[in-house]
Design an enzyme around this catalytic site. Structure first.
Site, mmCIF file in Angstrom:
data_model
loop_
_atom_site.group_PDB
_atom_site.id
_atom_site.type_symbol
_atom_site.label_atom_id
_atom_site.label_comp_id
_atom_site.label_asym_id
_atom_site.label_seq_id
_atom_site.Cartn_x
_atom_site.Cartn_y
_atom_site.Cartn_z
ATOM 1 N N THR A 27 0.811 -1.221 0.000
ATOM 2 C CA THR A 27 0.000 0.000 0.000
ATOM 3 C C THR A 27 0.843 1.269 0.000
ATOM 4 O O THR A 27 0.493 2.273 -0.620
ATOM 5 C CB THR A 27 -0.915 0.024 1.248
ATOM 6 N N ASP A 49 1.635 -6.606 -4.481
ATOM 7 C CA ASP A 49 0.818 -6.617 -3.275
ATOM 8 C C ASP A 49 1.337 -7.809 -2.467
ATOM 9 O O ASP A 49 1.560 -8.883 -3.023
ATOM 10 C CB ASP A 49 -0.652 -6.820 -3.679
ATOM 11 N N SER A 79 0.101 -9.931 -0.705
ATOM 12 C CA SER A 79 -0.678 -11.166 -0.716
ATOM 13 C C SER A 79 -0.158 -12.126 -1.789
ATOM 14 O O SER A 79 -0.467 -13.314 -1.773
ATOM 15 C CB SER A 79 -2.158 -10.862 -0.973
ATOM 16 N N THR A 124 2.191 -10.404 14.511
ATOM 17 C CA THR A 124 1.020 -10.871 13.764
ATOM 18 C C THR A 124 0.248 -9.637 13.334
ATOM 19 O O THR A 124 0.141 -8.683 14.112
ATOM 20 C CB THR A 124 0.100 -11.707 14.696
ATOM 21 N N THR A 163 -0.843 -22.623 19.860
ATOM 22 C CA THR A 163 -2.172 -22.246 20.358
ATOM 23 C C THR A 163 -2.901 -21.279 19.422
ATOM 24 O O THR A 163 -2.273 -20.473 18.749
ATOM 25 C CB THR A 163 -2.095 -21.629 21.772
ATOM 26 N N GLN A 164 -4.220 -21.383 19.423
ATOM 27 C CA GLN A 164 -5.047 -20.434 18.658
ATOM 28 C C GLN A 164 -5.130 -19.100 19.369
ATOM 29 O O GLN A 164 -5.577 -18.108 18.812
ATOM 30 C CB GLN A 164 -6.471 -20.980 18.511
HETATM 31 N N1 ASP Z 1 -2.709 -5.480 0.387
HETATM 32 C C1 ASP Z 1 -1.620 -4.661 0.839
HETATM 33 C C2 ASP Z 1 -0.363 -5.512 0.868
HETATM 34 O O1 ASP Z 1 -0.174 -6.253 1.776
HETATM 35 C C3 ASP Z 1 -1.913 -4.080 2.169
HETATM 36 C C4 ASP Z 1 -0.783 -3.220 2.739
HETATM 37 O O2 ASP Z 1 0.186 -2.911 2.115
HETATM 38 O O3 ASP Z 1 -0.921 -2.809 3.889
HETATM 39 O O4 ASP Z 1 0.423 -5.428 -0.060
#
Ligand code: ASP
Length: 342
Positions: free
Chosen positions: A15, A59, A61, A167, A278-279
């Site tokens: 982002t 990104d 992800s 996390t 653990t969760q």
């Molecule tokens: N979707 C974005 C990423 O992880 C969110 C971020 O940058 O905060 O690349």
């Protein structure tokens, strides 16, 4: 005359460097040069900054172990000539990448600090500027001619954390990360307050050793009341499976039904490692504390102690790729390699 520290800024995407598409309204990555033009304040810092960008910023992800190796290659080839590294990365998988890097970099003697932002750098209310400027400042810190930070960290919203303890806990707040089982390494206010007793202290200085392999033949299973036998059987019979992270209840507890315990036992006998974490957001696994975890201990389940899921996954993939005998694996996994567990 004292020379200024040299910091390498590595831009991977996220982002922080995105702009809003005027037609669709969604965020997409854009040119890194534009990003730096938006923070002229960086020029005022008492360090030299060089930059390197992924050819195609992503990104986070879309990050996978191949990208982790790409980042490590950049650090490795610039390690001798720079005093510190700041990695701009999307927040979504920042805890995974930074945990992975902590295991990849053995005998690290310089700071590697991840940061990013919740709002793009061009937004009026962006958190990107403070995150980036302070991350660079922290990476430049020296005491008695030596870097203050010698580990992989994550800096976000006024706090510096040990990366493999973090996390992502919030998709909207600026305070997006938590390190529930380990104190902050530093806090930024009017002054930078360094929590010295908690910083990683390397033992005898040794040359940097870089590990670049991961075995991704693993599974992550989060238990829930009513989880089906067929689902578990199918997952544990995945071809080439080598390790499983089992997210259990509370202090490492799970159901004691015979089919379940037998299934785990058969899996371990096949040579597949099962790790109990653990969760819960905070606290640790303590197998044997309750009857509902005693059997796990008896059949040879490994304790992930107080590790985060992100760290547990990266450590499992890292250790599986090393040549470790089945017997030593449990001991290695339960031992702190980079301060990821108590
Ligand atoms: N979707 C974005 C990423 O992880 C969110 C971020 O940058 O905060 O690349």
């Amino acid at each position: 005359m004292k020379t200024k520290p040299k910091i390498l800024l590595i831009y991977t995407g996220g982002t922080i460097g995105m702009i809003r598409d005027s037609e669709t309204g969604s965020l997409r990555v854009f040119d890194f040069k534009n990003l730096l033009n938006k923070i002229p304040e960086l020029e005022q810092l008492d360090c030299h900054i060089d930059t390197i960008s992924f050819e195609e910023p992503i990104d986070s992800s879309n990050m996978n172990p191949n990208h982790w190796v790409k980042i490590i290659d950049i650090i490795e080839s610039h390690y001798a000539t720079f005093d510190g590294f700041v990695i701009l990365h999307g927040s979504d998988t920042m805890s995974y990448t930074s945990s992975a890097l902590s295991f990849m970099l053995e005998n690290l003697a310089k700071p590697v600090i991840f940061t990013g932002s919740q709002l793009p750098i061009g937004d009026l209310r962006t958190d990107a500027k403070e995150n980036l400027i302070t991350a660079v400042e922290l990476a430049s810190l020296h005491k008695d001619g030596k870097p203050v930070i010698t580990e992989v960290c994550l800096y976000f919203e006024y706090k510096l954390y040990r990366a493999n303890r973090t996390t992502k806990i919030n998709a909207e707040n600026f305070e997006a990360f938590a390190s529930s089982n380990y104190p902050e390494l530093a806090e930024s206010g009017v002054h930078l307050k360094i929590n010295y007793p908690y910083l990683w202290k390397s033992s005898v200085p040794s040359p940097l050793k870089v590990h670049k392999t991961f075995n991704t033949n693993i599974a992550l299973i989060k238990l829930f009341p009513g989880i089906s036998e067929v689902f578990l059987k199918t997952t544990l019979n995945t071809p080439r499976l080598k390790g499983v992270i089992l997210e259990t209840f509370g202090a490492g507890n799970c159901m004691t039904e015979t089919w379940f315990i037998n299934l785990l036992k058969e899996t371990i006998l096949k040579g597949i490692h099962i790790i109990n974490i653990t969760q819960c957001i905070a606290g640790k696994v303590n197998m044997g504390q309750y009857e509902t975890s005693s059997q796990l201990k008896e059949i040879g389940v490994i304790s992930g102690k107080d590790m985060t899921t992100e760290s547990a996954i990266c450590k499992l993939m890292h250790l599986l790729s090393a040549e470790i005998s089945h017997e030593s694996f449990k001991t290695m996994y339960e031992t702190s390699l980079r301060g990821e567990l108590l």
